[in-house]
Design an enzyme around this catalytic site. Structure first.
Site, mmCIF file in Angstrom:
data_model
loop_
_atom_site.group_PDB
_atom_site.id
_atom_site.type_symbol
_atom_site.label_atom_id
_atom_site.label_comp_id
_atom_site.label_asym_id
_atom_site.label_seq_id
_atom_site.Cartn_x
_atom_site.Cartn_y
_atom_site.Cartn_z
ATOM 1 N N ASP A 125 9.625 5.786 -5.283
ATOM 2 C CA ASP A 125 11.044 5.692 -5.622
ATOM 3 C C ASP A 125 11.837 6.782 -4.897
ATOM 4 O OD1 ASP A 125 10.486 3.683 -7.790
ATOM 5 O OD2 ASP A 125 9.323 5.380 -8.520
ATOM 6 N N HIS A 180 9.003 5.368 -13.939
ATOM 7 C CA HIS A 180 8.838 4.514 -12.762
ATOM 8 C C HIS A 180 9.076 3.069 -13.209
ATOM 9 C CE1 HIS A 180 7.373 2.488 -9.260
ATOM 10 N NE2 HIS A 180 6.492 1.843 -9.994
HETATM 11 P P1 NAI Z 1 -4.382 -4.998 -7.066
HETATM 12 O O1 NAI Z 1 -4.387 -6.019 -8.160
HETATM 13 O O2 NAI Z 1 -4.533 -5.431 -5.661
HETATM 14 O O3 NAI Z 1 -5.537 -3.926 -7.355
HETATM 15 C C1 NAI Z 1 -5.802 -3.432 -8.614
HETATM 16 C C2 NAI Z 1 -7.299 -3.220 -8.702
HETATM 17 O O4 NAI Z 1 -7.572 -2.565 -9.940
HETATM 18 C C3 NAI Z 1 -8.102 -4.509 -8.702
HETATM 19 O O5 NAI Z 1 -9.109 -4.437 -7.704
HETATM 20 C C4 NAI Z 1 -8.701 -4.561 -10.090
HETATM 21 O O6 NAI Z 1 -9.969 -5.166 -10.132
HETATM 22 C C5 NAI Z 1 -8.783 -3.070 -10.409
HETATM 23 N N1 NAI Z 1 -8.956 -2.765 -11.831
HETATM 24 C C6 NAI Z 1 -8.496 -3.431 -12.909
HETATM 25 N N2 NAI Z 1 -8.935 -2.863 -14.043
HETATM 26 C C7 NAI Z 1 -9.665 -1.783 -13.658
HETATM 27 C C8 NAI Z 1 -10.400 -0.814 -14.370
HETATM 28 N N3 NAI Z 1 -10.461 -0.820 -15.708
HETATM 29 N N4 NAI Z 1 -11.040 0.145 -13.665
HETATM 30 C C9 NAI Z 1 -11.010 0.145 -12.329
HETATM 31 N N5 NAI Z 1 -10.354 -0.765 -11.598
HETATM 32 C C10 NAI Z 1 -9.691 -1.716 -12.260
HETATM 33 O O7 NAI Z 1 -3.058 -4.163 -7.280
HETATM 34 P P2 NAI Z 1 -2.327 -3.143 -6.275
HETATM 35 O O8 NAI Z 1 -1.312 -3.864 -5.499
HETATM 36 O O9 NAI Z 1 -3.354 -2.347 -5.556
HETATM 37 O O10 NAI Z 1 -1.557 -2.237 -7.339
HETATM 38 C C11 NAI Z 1 -2.273 -1.386 -8.194
HETATM 39 C C12 NAI Z 1 -1.379 -0.843 -9.293
HETATM 40 O O11 NAI Z 1 -0.364 -0.004 -8.751
HETATM 41 C C13 NAI Z 1 -0.642 -1.906 -10.111
HETATM 42 O O12 NAI Z 1 -0.701 -1.527 -11.481
HETATM 43 C C14 NAI Z 1 0.782 -1.810 -9.617
HETATM 44 O O13 NAI Z 1 1.706 -2.243 -10.584
HETATM 45 C C15 NAI Z 1 0.874 -0.325 -9.369
HETATM 46 N N6 NAI Z 1 1.947 0.111 -8.465
HETATM 47 C C16 NAI Z 1 2.557 1.309 -8.753
HETATM 48 C C17 NAI Z 1 3.521 1.827 -7.926
HETATM 49 C C18 NAI Z 1 4.165 3.131 -8.256
HETATM 50 O O14 NAI Z 1 5.075 3.519 -7.523
HETATM 51 N N7 NAI Z 1 3.776 3.857 -9.292
HETATM 52 C C19 NAI Z 1 3.945 1.105 -6.726
HETATM 53 C C20 NAI Z 1 3.237 -0.128 -6.489
HETATM 54 C C21 NAI Z 1 2.275 -0.591 -7.341
#
Ligand code: NAI
Length: 324
Positions: A158, A186
């Site tokens: 952000d 966020h």
């Molecule tokens: P993604 O769905 O591609 O990857 C998430 C991974 O986490 C998956 O491989 C899934 O199997 C794994 N996962 C689920 N439960 C788990 C657990 N208990 N232990 C370990 N791994 C687990 O999602 P992406 O695009 O990589 O995003 C990840 C996270 O980041 C999402 O929650 C998204 O909302 C968040 N995000 C946060 C941002 C920020 O600025 N704070 C910006 C963009 C995304």
């Protein structure tokens, strides 16, 4: 000081993990420290995780000392110096916010317990998975033997978005823009604040000279930028998120530049009248893998109201997450 660092990345089979690992392994977070890498994901993602490991081998990264992969927190958090929590349960259509908070709350409780038991006591944590602030709060409250100062949530994306929008509007380069602030959650209630920032040494409000833009369109654009990317790309922010993770870790570890601050979600200590015990995005300065909340900034009525709104949201997330 050791020339190695033990880093665990959760959600490492996911998109942000995939984009972040090359930044980590080319020294962009911790310089030339050798990395003992731990990759955690759920058991169903085991094969993907193995594929990531194959590609990491093929990357032939000189800084990559060792790799462990799996789904067992206790094994993978053992002696970690840094844990990056990208893994979480995504919001599905029809899911209530409370359901999301509960599911992720349980994940972060479990991981907090493991961290508490096996990680180094000075381990630093960065939570990326949404709802990032509240997930981070649950982690910090669960891993009680680790100081609260060691936990942070990612609002750097952000922050970077805000800098970039100001640079575009001002027609200057990124490095000409300093000290914008993201306050609060966020989420779309975050408050991107330009009142303490400068462009080429001049106050942002003076330089841009467009109050209507700065008080409305600018704020809304930054608040809703994730949605804008999602609509255009038909996928969430990944490259920019990974880049922000890198910036957050780099600045926390190496320190911010003199006279400059960045935004980090950190454990509130009452600064600026925010209740204690929230993970709140503040302006911070960093040195030696420590941060300090910037003190003494004057908040006008407009800012106070925006900060009140995002504080309310964090309080209600906390209430939902901690209710049985
Ligand atoms: P993604 O769905 O591609 O990857 C998430 C991974 O986490 C998956 O491989 C899934 O199997 C794994 N996962 C689920 N439960 C788990 C657990 N208990 N232990 C370990 N791994 C687990 O999602 P992406 O695009 O990589 O995003 C990840 C996270 O980041 C999402 O929650 C998204 O909302 C968040 N995000 C946060 C941002 C920020 O600025 N704070 C910006 C963009 C995304």
């Amino acid at each position: 000081e050791s020339d190695e660092i033990n880093v665990c990345v959760t959600g490492a089979a996911g998109q942000i993990g995939y984009a972040f690992l090359p930044l980590l392994l080319t020294g962009q977070c911790f310089g030339d420290k050798k990395i003992n890498l731990r990759l955690l994901d759920v058991p169903q993602a085991e094969s993907i995780l193995q594929g990531v490991e194959l590609e990491l081998q093929d990357g032939a990264y000189p800084l990559l000392k060792s790799i462990k992969t799996g789904s067992d927190e206790t094994a993978l958090f053992k002696d970690v110096d840094v844990a990056v929590f990208i893994g979480g349960f995504p919001r599905k259509p029809g899911m209530e916010r409370k359901d999301l908070l509960t599911i992720n709350g349980n994940i972060f409780k479990k991981q907090g317990q493991a961290l508490n038991t096996v990680a180094k006591k000075n381990c630093k944590s960065l939570v990326v998975a949404n709802p990032a602030n509240t997930n981070c709060l649950i982690l910090a409250e669960t891993a009680k033997s680790i100081p609260k100062q060691n936990f942070s949530a990612l609002t750097r994306l952000d922050h970077n978005r805000a800098i970039s929008q100001i640079a575009l509007k001002a027609g200057c380069s990124i490095t000409d823009v300093k000290n914008v602030i993201i306050w609060g959650n966020h989420s779309t209630t975050q408050y991107p604040d330009v009142n303490h920032g400068t462009v080429l040494g001049k106050r942002i409000r003076q330089f841009i000279n467009d109050e209507a833009y700065l008080n409305n369109a600018f704020i809304e654009r930054v608040q809703k930028r994730g949605g804008e990317v999602l609509a255009a790309r038909k996928n969430s922010s990944v490259m920019s998120a990974a880049n922000a993770v890198k910036d957050h870790l780099h600045d926390w570890y190496f320190g911010t530049k003199a006279g400059e601050f960045v935004s980090m979600g950190v454990y509130s200590d009452g600064s600026y009248g925010i209740p204690n015990g929230l993970i709140f995005s503040y302006p911070v300065t960093c040195a030696n893998f420590n941060y300090q909340i910037v003190q003494g900034l004057h908040l006008d009525e407009f800012s106070k109201e925006k900060i009140r709104i995002t504080t309310e949201e964090l309080l209600s997330e906390k209430a939902d997450a901690f209710s049985p």
